[in-house]
Scaffold this active site. Structure first.
Site, PDB file in Angstrom:
ATOM      1  N   HIS A  53       0.829  -1.208   0.000  1.00  0.00           N
ATOM      2  CA  HIS A  53       0.000   0.000   0.000  1.00  0.00           C
ATOM      3  C   HIS A  53       0.865   1.260   0.000  1.00  0.00           C
ATOM      4  CE1 HIS A  53      -3.923  -2.078   1.470  1.00  0.00           C
ATOM      5  NE2 HIS A  53      -3.774  -2.113   0.166  1.00  0.00           N
ATOM      6  N   GLU A 138      -5.683  -7.778   3.374  1.00  0.00           N
ATOM      7  CA  GLU A 138      -5.156  -8.789   4.291  1.00  0.00           C
ATOM      8  C   GLU A 138      -6.285  -9.529   4.997  1.00  0.00           C
ATOM      9  OE1 GLU A 138      -2.885  -9.250   8.518  1.00  0.00           O
ATOM     10  OE2 GLU A 138      -2.246  -7.543   7.291  1.00  0.00           O
ATOM     11  N   SER A 231      -3.125   2.678   3.333  1.00  0.00           N
ATOM     12  CA  SER A 231      -2.358   1.879   4.295  1.00  0.00           C
ATOM     13  C   SER A 231      -3.034   1.811   5.658  1.00  0.00           C
ATOM     14  CB  SER A 231      -0.954   2.475   4.436  1.00  0.00           C
ATOM     15  OG  SER A 231      -0.263   1.891   5.521  1.00  0.00           O
TER      16      SER A 231
END
Length: 288
Positions: A53, A138, A231
């Site tokens: 990211h 994730e 992020s």
């Protein structure tokens, strides 16, 4: 000090505190190295989504000839696929195998370990609960490696999911979560389960950065958190800093407005796990 007949002006130099735990984490470093090596040794290389990211890092990878795609449908049979640092659901591997696509896995080993632990606990009869951002890659990757997983983002989110929670659960975390958020959710879950196993899968680099930003936010007049708006770990660093110090700023690159920081005597600079160290040093030099 500058003097003339009418006045004396004394300049106090700004003190810049560059965080010790900044720049790429191990998982990001590893993923970049794998991507560059793959680009050098293979032709027709693709990646599903961004490697990490950070836009600058992803642009540099794509300049090596790696093609970014959103779906494996866009990849021809026999091509090479890099798995990004955040990992992928199990179905991505199955789809790649069906199309005879060569996989080069750049998943962070710590994330890969979460996949392994989640699958192991599910085979032991536990419902896997993931504390994480439900739309983060994730978290989707962890969820896609178990059959009956549940994602909980916050204690407020937990309230609406009580009926979906089983009596025997295992809690794992998105590796960049805030331990305070995780603790609140685990505390809430204990009231709705008969057996709860908690695996603290927040990665070590995340813990170190969050601990350091707490100290810097308390001791410095202002804090600059550097990293992509995509992020998750950068977002949490900013949230931790802002909770302590209202002079916390989130910037995505080194194109800062120096005038904004001129009144502060001490400024801390910290980067997310996928923020290049060069970007942090550039900000330090501009402020100095």
């Amino acid at each position: 000090m500058m003097k003339n007949k009418d006045f004396i002006v004394e300049y106090t130099p700004m003190k810049i505190c560059l965080a010790k735990h900044g720049g790429f984490c191990f998982g990001v470093q590893r993923a970049i190295k794998i991507a560059h090596e793959t680009a050098a040794n293979y032709t027709n290389v693709y990646i599903k989504g961004g490697l990490v990211h950070n836009e600058l890092v992803c642009e540099a990878v794509e300049k090596k000839g790696i093609k970014k795609i959103d779906s494996l449908k866009a990849i021809p049979s026999g091509a090479t696929l890099i798995i990004k640092a955040h990992g992928e659901p199990f179905e991505t591997y199955c789809e790649a195998e069906e199309k005879h696509i060569t996989i080069v896995d750049a998943t962070c080993p710590m994330v890969k370990d979460i996949h392994k632990k989640a699958k192991e606990m599910e085979t032991k009869g536990y419902q896997v609960i993931i504390v994480g951002d439900k739309n983060h890659e994730e978290t989707r990757g962890i969820l896609g490696n178990v059959k009956n997983g549940l994602v909980i983002e916050s204690k407020d989110h937990l309230k609406g999911l009580k009926s979906a929670i089983e009596k025997k659960v295992c809690v794992v975390c998105q590796s960049t979560q805030n331990i305070e958020n995780v603790s609140e959710i685990v505390g809430g879950l204990t009231r709705h389960t008969e057996e709860l196993c908690f695996l603290n899968t927040i990665c070590h680099p995340t813990r170190l950065r969050q601990e350091e930003i707490e100290k810097l936010a308390k001791t410095c007049a202002a804090v600059i958190v550097v990293g992509s708006k995509q992020s998750a770990n950068t977002k949490r660093l900013y949230q931790v800093a802002k909770k302590i110090n209202h002079n916390a700023f989130w910037v995505v690159a080194d194109n800062i407005k120096k005038e904004k920081f001129r009144g502060f005597k001490t400024i801390a600079i910290i980067g997310g796990a996928s923020t290049p160290q060069d970007t942090l040093k550039s900000i330090e030099e501009k402020l100095s």
